[in-house]
Each structure stands twice: as structure tokens, then as C-alpha cells.
Enzyme design. Structure first.
Site, PDB file in Angstrom:
ATOM      1  N   ARG A 148      56.621  46.672  62.365  1.00 51.26           N
ATOM      2  CA  ARG A 148      57.984  46.093  62.592  1.00 51.26           C
ATOM      3  C   ARG A 148      57.868  45.326  63.790  1.00 51.26           C
ATOM      4  NH1 ARG A 148      59.394  51.293  61.017  1.00 51.26           N
ATOM      5  NH2 ARG A 148      60.409  51.657  59.100  1.00 51.26           N
ATOM      6  N   LYS A 172      61.739  53.749  63.523  1.00 50.24           N
ATOM      7  CA  LYS A 172      63.086  53.936  63.374  1.00 50.24           C
ATOM      8  C   LYS A 172      63.504  55.336  63.468  1.00 50.24           C
ATOM      9  CE  LYS A 172      64.493  50.048  60.136  1.00 50.24           C
ATOM     10  NZ  LYS A 172      65.346  49.784  58.772  1.00 50.24           N
ATOM     11  N   HIS A 242      59.182  39.899  59.554  1.00 44.99           N
ATOM     12  CA  HIS A 242      59.390  40.730  58.444  1.00 44.99           C
ATOM     13  C   HIS A 242      58.635  40.257  57.127  1.00 44.99           C
ATOM     14  CE1 HIS A 242      61.334  43.812  55.938  1.00 44.99           C
ATOM     15  NE2 HIS A 242      61.632  42.653  55.108  1.00 44.99           N
ATOM     16  N   ARG A 245      55.121  41.365  57.365  1.00 44.38           N
ATOM     17  CA  ARG A 245      55.448  42.967  57.071  1.00 44.38           C
ATOM     18  C   ARG A 245      55.277  42.952  55.587  1.00 44.38           C
ATOM     19  NH1 ARG A 245      56.966  48.269  58.611  1.00 44.38           N
ATOM     20  NH2 ARG A 245      58.535  49.302  57.401  1.00 44.38           N
ATOM     21  N   HIS A 268      57.963  54.185  56.058  1.00 40.62           N
ATOM     22  CA  HIS A 268      59.171  54.449  55.530  1.00 40.62           C
ATOM     23  C   HIS A 268      59.319  56.234  55.429  1.00 40.62           C
ATOM     24  CE1 HIS A 268      58.885  50.558  53.456  1.00 40.62           C
ATOM     25  NE2 HIS A 268      59.612  50.518  54.575  1.00 40.62           N
ATOM     26  N   TYR A 277      58.285  46.565  47.502  1.00 39.79           N
ATOM     27  CA  TYR A 277      57.392  45.621  48.072  1.00 39.79           C
ATOM     28  C   TYR A 277      56.234  45.550  46.844  1.00 39.79           C
ATOM     29  CZ  TYR A 277      58.605  46.231  52.773  1.00 39.79           C
ATOM     30  OH  TYR A 277      59.335  46.029  54.106  1.00 39.79           O
TER      31      TYR A 277
END
Length: 297
Positions: A148, A172, A242, A245, A268, A277
Site C-alpha cells: 500500500r 492496516k 492503488h 497495487r 488482507h 481483484y
């Protein structure tokens, strides 16, 4: 209210382990709702308000020109606040219990083609000087690791292991993960580190990527960098970190990677996040299917 907001902040930071950036966003949204009630209803305490007040706020946000995506994000912050109040037994029922998020039109995230990525990298195949060497490494890292933008910006120099060809990133909710680095990137690391050490002045020494003035990169700088390079080869509307990515994930899936592996590389928490994706890889599968099935001859 000041004490409650402070306790909510501690809850987000210490228990939920959200980043300071996320925590500030949540607090700003809650304080915005409080300000709305103070101005319009002369009510500063928002702990025991009903859904009617929240609905009035939503209407004012929409009428103010905010997108449904932004409004939903603000309501998510408010949901987290009332969830905290429930957890700490300050309320018995959340006023947002039956709230339904505003509808958001689905937008297709179109990845760069392999040709576009190759064309961009070929323009800086033999980079000269600190900035070109750094820029090529940034593009290559986005494309070969799927990291990211925030992870790249906050990449710590101590977490770059050139010898083992790995980097450790903080994702995250402060979740760490180790990303492998391709051999083609290893020499770029050494080249960049040498150029970095020759900078005249370094203020933010803990951060791996710096400006030529020795400062940590910021989000707009990285966005402009990616947009600038890919604007020369692509006419796609979105040209951002992004999308790069997204390109990483799509190209892996197109070339046979399994979804679980891509999920781990992207950091994730669930497969549902990774499945967004798959639309491009599905189109690739459809092409193979049509070309190969005997009924389509």
C-alpha cells in the site's frame, strides 16, 4: 463529552490498534456530528441521541455535496463510536442499529496492462541520480510487492533486509507482514541506499524513502509520482498507487497464482477483500475458455 471522546480515542488506539491517521479520521467525523448538533439543536451531548438526529446529519452532508462514499465513511466512524458506548455500557442500544448504508455505484478498477508497466520501467531502465533511482525503485516495489501507499511511505530503513531479499511492512491495524523481494529489485536497493547515504542532509533518517531534501515522503508526492510516469503510457482515468497495487494482484492471478497467496501478499484479513481483484483474471479465463473449448470451434 471531552472525557468520552478521549476514552474513545484510547479505545481505537490501544484496543483496536488503529493507526493514528485512522483514529484522527474517526474522531474528526464524530466531532463533526457533535458540531452539527450543537449548531442546529443546541445539543452538545451526542451520547443518547436518536436516529432522527443522525438522519438529519446525513441529509445535510448529502445536500452539502458529499459523495455517498464519504457519507458512508463518516457514518462508519459514528457506528464505531456508538459501539464503544455499548461496550462501555453507556448506552443500551445503538441508534444506528437498523441503519442501511447509502448505495454506491460500482466502479470498475482497471489495472495497467503488462505492456504499460514495461513501457514505464523502460523509460527509466538506467536511472541516473538519487531521484530517478528512487522513483524506479518505488514503481518496481509497488508492482512487485503490491504494498500500500502508506506502507511504502512508512517503510522503516531497519525493516529492509537486502541480504535476505525481504522487507517488513506495517499494514492496516498495525499488522506486520514480511514481503519477498524479487532478485531484480535487490540491486536497486543497494543502488538506492548508496545514493541515499550521499544526501547532504537527512532529517527523517528512520524512513527508507526520502525526498532529495532528506524528508519523509507524503501521500500526495507518491500519488503525483505514479500518475506522472503512467500518464506517459496510459489513457486510463485512474493512475494511482492503488491501481498499481490492483495491477500487481491482477497480473499474479492472470499468471496462475492462487487467491489465498495473493491475499497474504496484499495483507488482507479475508478473501472477500481479495476477490475484488479477480474480475480481470476472470476475463482472462473467459478468453482461454473460449479459445480452448471444442464447442467454440
Amino acid at each position: 463529552m471531552v472525557t468520552i471522546i478521549a476514552a474513545f480515542r484510547d479505545y481505537l488506539l490501544k484496543e483496536k490498534k488503529y493507526s493514528s491517521h485512522t483514529v484522527n479520521a474517526y474522531l474528526n467525523d464524530v466531532l463533526s456530528f457533535q458540531t452539527f448538533n450543537t449548531i442546529n439543536f443546541d445539543e452538545e451531548n451526542i451520547v443518547h441521541l436518536g436516529y432522527g438526529r443522525i438522519r438529519s446529519w446525513i441529509v445535510s452532508l448529502v445536500n452539502g455535496g458529499l459523495s455517498n462514499v464519504t457519507v458512508n465513511r463518516k457514518i462508519a466512524s459514528l457506528k464505531a463510536f456508538y459501539k464503544f458506548l455499548l461496550k462501555t455500557k453507556q448506552i443500551e442500544v445503538s441508534p444506528l442499529l437498523k441503519h442501511k448504508a447509502l448505495k454506491i455505484p460500482k466502479t470498475l478498477q482497471i489495472p495497467f496492462s503488462e505492456k504499460e508497466v514495461v513501457e514505464v520501467l523502460s523509460t527509466i531502465e538506467n536511472p541516473i541520480g538519487f531521484e530517478e533511482i528512487r522513483n524506479k525503485l518505488i514503481i518496481d516495489l509497488f508492482y512487485t510487492t503490491g504494498m500500500r501507499r502508506a506502507e511504502l511511505i512508512h517503510l522503516n530503513i531497519s525493516n529492509v533486509n537486502v541480504e535476505n531479499s525481504t522487507i517488513k511492512v506495517l499494514g492496516k491495524r498495525n499488522k506486520e507482514r514480511i514481503l519477498p523481494v524479487l532478485p531484480i529489485i535487490k540491486s536497486q536497493f543497494s543502488q538506492y541506499i548508496k545514493e541515499r547515504s550521499d544526501l547532504e542532509y537527512i532529517k527523517d533518517n528512520d524512513f527508507f524513502f526520502l525526498t532529495k531534501k532528506g524528508l519523509k515522503l507524503n501521500e500526495s508526492f507518491v500519488y503525483r509520482l505514479i500518475n506522472s510516469y503512467f500518464s506517459t503510457v496510459s489513457e486510463k482515468v485512474k493512475k494511482s498507487p492503488h491501481i498499481l497495487r490492483h495491477t500487481f494482484a491482477t497480473h499474479l492471478l492472470n499468471n496462475g497464482a492462487d487467491l489465498n497467496s495473493v491475499k497474504e501478499l496484499l495483507g488482507h484479513s479475508s478473501l472477500a477483500s481479495t476477490q475484488i481483484y479477480t474480475h480481470s483474471s476472470l476475463s482472462e479465463l473467459q478468453k482461454v475458455y473460449k479459445d480452448a473449448h471444442p464447442r467454440n470451434k
